[in-house]
Write a protein that holds these residues in place. Structure first.
Motif, PDB file in Angstrom:
ATOM      1  N   LYS A 196       0.844  -1.190   0.000  1.00 47.69           N
ATOM      2  CA  LYS A 196       0.000   0.000   0.000  1.00 47.69           C
ATOM      3  C   LYS A 196       0.879   1.239   0.000  1.00 47.69           C
ATOM      4  CE  LYS A 196      -0.582   0.257   5.042  1.00 47.69           C
ATOM      5  NZ  LYS A 196      -1.581   0.282   6.164  1.00 47.69           N
ATOM      6  N   LEU A 197       0.320   2.342  -0.483  1.00 46.13           N
ATOM      7  CA  LEU A 197       1.042   3.608  -0.579  1.00 46.13           C
ATOM      8  C   LEU A 197       0.248   4.677   0.156  1.00 46.13           C
ATOM      9  CD1 LEU A 197       3.690   4.407  -2.150  1.00 46.13           C
ATOM     10  CD2 LEU A 197       2.182   5.521  -3.801  1.00 46.13           C
ATOM     11  N   GLU A 198       0.880   5.290   1.159  1.00 42.93           N
ATOM     12  CA  GLU A 198       0.269   6.390   1.889  1.00 42.93           C
ATOM     13  C   GLU A 198       0.842   7.709   1.358  1.00 42.93           C
ATOM     14  OE1 GLU A 198       1.120   5.626   5.981  1.00 42.93           O
ATOM     15  OE2 GLU A 198      -0.389   4.033   6.152  1.00 42.93           O
ATOM     16  N   LEU A 199      -0.026   8.611   0.948  1.00 42.15           N
ATOM     17  CA  LEU A 199       0.395   9.899   0.420  1.00 42.15           C
ATOM     18  C   LEU A 199       0.264  10.977   1.492  1.00 42.15           C
ATOM     19  CD1 LEU A 199      -1.087  10.079  -3.204  1.00 42.15           C
ATOM     20  CD2 LEU A 199       1.214   9.415  -2.482  1.00 42.15           C
ATOM     21  N   TYR A 200       1.360  11.760   1.691  1.00 46.58           N
ATOM     22  CA  TYR A 200       1.383  12.859   2.650  1.00 46.58           C
ATOM     23  C   TYR A 200       1.689  14.153   1.897  1.00 46.58           C
ATOM     24  CZ  TYR A 200       1.520   9.301   6.301  1.00 46.58           C
ATOM     25  OH  TYR A 200       1.222   8.232   7.119  1.00 46.58           O
ATOM     26  N   ASP A 201       0.955  15.207   2.221  1.00 45.42           N
ATOM     27  CA  ASP A 201       1.215  16.493   1.570  1.00 45.42           C
ATOM     28  C   ASP A 201       2.463  17.142   2.154  1.00 45.42           C
ATOM     29  OD1 ASP A 201       0.505  17.698   3.997  1.00 45.42           O
ATOM     30  OD2 ASP A 201      -1.520  18.208   3.331  1.00 45.42           O
ATOM     31  N   GLN A 202       2.796  18.324   1.644  1.00 42.62           N
ATOM     32  CA  GLN A 202       4.030  18.982   2.055  1.00 42.62           C
ATOM     33  C   GLN A 202       4.007  19.445   3.510  1.00 42.62           C
ATOM     34  OE1 GLN A 202       6.845  19.154  -0.209  1.00 42.62           O
ATOM     35  NE2 GLN A 202       5.396  17.566  -0.839  1.00 42.62           N
ATOM     36  N   GLN A 203       2.832  19.474   4.113  1.00 46.97           N
ATOM     37  CA  GLN A 203       2.728  19.818   5.538  1.00 46.97           C
ATOM     38  C   GLN A 203       2.752  18.572   6.428  1.00 46.97           C
ATOM     39  OE1 GLN A 203       0.547  21.375   3.142  1.00 46.97           O
ATOM     40  NE2 GLN A 203       2.241  22.864   3.121  1.00 46.97           N
ATOM     41  N   GLY A 204       2.895  17.426   5.794  1.00 44.26           N
ATOM     42  CA  GLY A 204       2.978  16.182   6.563  1.00 44.26           C
ATOM     43  C   GLY A 204       1.635  15.579   6.908  1.00 44.26           C
ATOM     44  N   HIS A 205       0.549  16.070   6.281  1.00 44.17           N
ATOM     45  CA  HIS A 205      -0.783  15.544   6.553  1.00 44.17           C
ATOM     46  C   HIS A 205      -1.080  14.376   5.603  1.00 44.17           C
ATOM     47  CE1 HIS A 205      -1.477  19.915   7.896  1.00 44.17           C
ATOM     48  NE2 HIS A 205      -1.232  19.160   8.971  1.00 44.17           N
ATOM     49  N   LYS A 206      -1.556  13.292   6.158  1.00 44.04           N
ATOM     50  CA  LYS A 206      -1.906  12.136   5.334  1.00 44.04           C
ATOM     51  C   LYS A 206      -3.141  12.443   4.506  1.00 44.04           C
ATOM     52  CE  LYS A 206      -2.972   7.183   5.727  1.00 44.04           C
ATOM     53  NZ  LYS A 206      -3.136   6.037   6.672  1.00 44.04           N
ATOM     54  N   GLN A 207      -3.046  12.207   3.188  1.00 45.41           N
ATOM     55  CA  GLN A 207      -4.127  12.526   2.274  1.00 45.41           C
ATOM     56  C   GLN A 207      -4.981  11.301   1.923  1.00 45.41           C
ATOM     57  OE1 GLN A 207      -4.722  15.892   1.322  1.00 45.41           O
ATOM     58  NE2 GLN A 207      -3.317  15.927   3.079  1.00 45.41           N
ATOM     59  N   ALA A 208      -4.323  10.177   1.666  1.00 44.45           N
ATOM     60  CA  ALA A 208      -5.068   8.979   1.262  1.00 44.45           C
ATOM     61  C   ALA A 208      -4.135   7.777   1.269  1.00 44.45           C
ATOM     62  CB  ALA A 208      -5.683   9.160  -0.130  1.00 44.45           C
ATOM     63  N   THR A 209      -4.756   6.598   1.228  1.00 46.76           N
ATOM     64  CA  THR A 209      -4.010   5.342   1.127  1.00 46.76           C
ATOM     65  C   THR A 209      -4.515   4.582  -0.089  1.00 46.76           C
ATOM     66  OG1 THR A 209      -3.703   5.201   3.531  1.00 46.76           O
ATOM     67  CG2 THR A 209      -3.430   3.157   2.261  1.00 46.76           C
ATOM     68  N   TYR A 210      -3.600   4.079  -0.902  1.00 47.80           N
ATOM     69  CA  TYR A 210      -3.933   3.319  -2.109  1.00 47.80           C
ATOM     70  C   TYR A 210      -3.242   1.963  -2.024  1.00 47.80           C
ATOM     71  CZ  TYR A 210      -5.242   7.980  -3.692  1.00 47.80           C
ATOM     72  OH  TYR A 210      -5.809   9.232  -3.791  1.00 47.80           O
ATOM     73  N   ARG A 211      -3.905   0.941  -2.567  1.00 46.47           N
ATOM     74  CA  ARG A 211      -3.407  -0.420  -2.410  1.00 46.47           C
ATOM     75  C   ARG A 211      -3.280  -1.132  -3.749  1.00 46.47           C
ATOM     76  NH1 ARG A 211      -3.936  -1.988   2.997  1.00 46.47           N
ATOM     77  NH2 ARG A 211      -5.185  -0.529   4.253  1.00 46.47           N
ATOM     78  N   SER A 212      -2.352  -2.072  -3.790  1.00 46.34           N
ATOM     79  CA  SER A 212      -2.224  -2.968  -4.943  1.00 46.34           C
ATOM     80  C   SER A 212      -3.017  -4.240  -4.689  1.00 46.34           C
ATOM     81  CB  SER A 212      -0.755  -3.341  -5.187  1.00 46.34           C
ATOM     82  OG  SER A 212      -0.310  -4.259  -4.200  1.00 46.34           O
ATOM     83  N   GLN A 213      -3.171  -5.045  -5.719  1.00 50.26           N
ATOM     84  CA  GLN A 213      -3.765  -6.362  -5.535  1.00 50.26           C
ATOM     85  C   GLN A 213      -2.760  -7.280  -4.838  1.00 50.26           C
ATOM     86  OE1 GLN A 213      -5.025  -7.676  -9.437  1.00 50.26           O
ATOM     87  NE2 GLN A 213      -7.013  -6.691  -9.209  1.00 50.26           N
ATOM     88  N   GLN A 214      -3.274  -8.243  -4.086  1.00 50.29           N
ATOM     89  CA  GLN A 214      -2.388  -9.172  -3.382  1.00 50.29           C
ATOM     90  C   GLN A 214      -1.866 -10.239  -4.325  1.00 50.29           C
ATOM     91  OE1 GLN A 214      -3.248 -10.675   0.688  1.00 50.29           O
ATOM     92  NE2 GLN A 214      -3.208 -12.715  -0.247  1.00 50.29           N
ATOM     93  N   ALA A 215      -0.609 -10.563  -4.182  1.00 50.68           N
ATOM     94  CA  ALA A 215       0.009 -11.667  -4.907  1.00 50.68           C
ATOM     95  C   ALA A 215       1.096 -12.256  -4.032  1.00 50.68           C
ATOM     96  CB  ALA A 215       0.595 -11.201  -6.233  1.00 50.68           C
ATOM     97  N   THR A 216       1.113 -13.572  -3.900  1.00 53.20           N
ATOM     98  CA  THR A 216       2.102 -14.230  -3.056  1.00 53.20           C
ATOM     99  C   THR A 216       3.456 -14.238  -3.750  1.00 53.20           C
ATOM    100  OG1 THR A 216       0.431 -15.623  -2.009  1.00 53.20           O
ATOM    101  CG2 THR A 216       2.715 -16.360  -1.869  1.00 53.20           C
ATOM    102  N   LEU A 217       4.469 -13.786  -3.028  1.00 53.89           N
ATOM    103  CA  LEU A 217       5.832 -13.714  -3.552  1.00 53.89           C
ATOM    104  C   LEU A 217       6.661 -14.810  -2.895  1.00 53.89           C
ATOM    105  CD1 LEU A 217       7.694 -12.080  -5.419  1.00 53.89           C
ATOM    106  CD2 LEU A 217       8.259 -10.638  -3.447  1.00 53.89           C
ATOM    107  N   TYR A 218       7.246 -15.676  -3.733  1.00 53.76           N
ATOM    108  CA  TYR A 218       7.964 -16.844  -3.241  1.00 53.76           C
ATOM    109  C   TYR A 218       9.458 -16.563  -3.125  1.00 53.76           C
ATOM    110  CZ  TYR A 218       3.717 -19.528  -3.607  1.00 53.76           C
ATOM    111  OH  TYR A 218       2.441 -19.982  -3.421  1.00 53.76           O
ATOM    112  N   PRO A 219      10.141 -17.258  -2.220  1.00 52.60           N
ATOM    113  CA  PRO A 219      11.580 -17.027  -2.027  1.00 52.60           C
ATOM    114  C   PRO A 219      12.358 -17.114  -3.337  1.00 52.60           C
ATOM    115  CG  PRO A 219      10.735 -18.482  -0.315  1.00 52.60           C
ATOM    116  CD  PRO A 219       9.622 -18.304  -1.310  1.00 52.60           C
ATOM    117  N   GLY A 220      13.253 -16.155  -3.546  1.00 50.18           N
ATOM    118  CA  GLY A 220      14.051 -16.131  -4.751  1.00 50.18           C
ATOM    119  C   GLY A 220      13.362 -15.518  -5.949  1.00 50.18           C
ATOM    120  N   SER A 221      12.081 -15.183  -5.816  1.00 50.07           N
ATOM    121  CA  SER A 221      11.320 -14.584  -6.906  1.00 50.07           C
ATOM    122  C   SER A 221      11.127 -13.086  -6.671  1.00 50.07           C
ATOM    123  CB  SER A 221       9.951 -15.259  -7.047  1.00 50.07           C
ATOM    124  OG  SER A 221      10.074 -16.582  -7.523  1.00 50.07           O
TER     125      SER A 221
END
Length: 260
Positions: A196-221
């Protein structure tokens, strides 16, 4: 020149559940917890939804992903954490009557190696028919053979949860603005990641959170996860990228982001 390609399989993160009239009833990934020296038994189920009998051939392969979007299918024993030699099946082919369900039993013999830890896996290929369909046009031959790929894995206690962020940035896809991050699993345990990505403005205020789809990541991949920022207002932000690997393993990175 006569060129030949094999088509009909789209692996991605193993989301293929149907090949022609054959449908995998079981989950696309079957996970087992086991200790060194133990024996694990499991069953996969497939159904023939067609009006005629269908034959299936069964085989084992190794599978790995490389960012941004490469999917490698290899002979068993190629990857460091392959368990292809651990898994055995009672048969390597079967015929399913129309409308019928069939079970595919398998057995996993985990080696008696106390150094084993983390996730080991293989994929079971279920290939429909004995002869591929061949279409020829303009000197190009296309061999089409439908397959289902299902992953079987074993988790052994003691694995590590570690990732590395190898690349990040913004990209445009049509009218969409995406933040991408390439993540490599440098530990020994498979991780179901949905960064997920949290966006903060130049005053340090959190604006929103955006997420990716889940995918399992295996060792070495590694894999490229994309987060849609199209709805975010234009401006300059500080972005905090967070990937939760579970069991208290939390990974993060900071990025400046300019959105037009």
């Amino acid at each position: 020149m006569r060129r030949c390609f094999l088509a009909g399989l789209s692996l991605g993160f193993l989301s293929v559940a149907q090949a022609g009239n054959i449908v995998l009833v079981s989950d696309m990934t079957t996970a087992h917890n086991a200790a060194p020296g133990s024996i694990v038994r499991g069953i996969l189920e497939v159904r023939n939804t067609g009006d005629e009998a269908e034959s299936l051939s069964l085989s084992l392969r190794d599978f790995a992903t490389r960012a941004p979007d490469t999917r490698d299918v290899m002979d068993t024993g190629t990857t460091d954490r392959s368990m292809g030699s651990w898994l055995s099946m009672e048969q390597d082919a079967l015929t399913i009557p129309p409308g019928q369900l069939r079970s595919i039993p398998y057995q996993i013999q985990v080696p008696e190696d106390l150094d084993l830890e983390g996730t080991y896996w293989t994929i079971l290929m279920l290939e429909e028919g004995s002869t591929p369909t061949v279409a020829t046009a303009n000197g190009l031959s296309l061999m089409q053979r439908s397959r289902i790929a299902t992953r079987v894995l074993v988790n052994v206690d003691g694995g590590s949860r570690v990732v590395t962020f190898t690349a990040s940035g913004l990209e445009r896809q049509g009218e969409s603005t995406l933040f991408y991050t390439d993540i490599e699993n440098t530990g020994t345990t498979a991780l179901p990641l949905a960064p997920k990505l949290e966006l903060y403005d130049q005053q340090g205020h959190k604006q929103a959170t955006y997420r990716s789809q889940q995918a399992t990541l295996y060792p070495g991949s590694s894999w490229r996860y994309s987060i849609d920022l199209t709805a975010a207002p234009p401006g300059d932000y500080t972005a905090i990228l967070i990937a939760d690997g579970g069991a208290g393993a939390l990974f993060g990175a900071r990025h400046p982001v300019h959105l037009d």
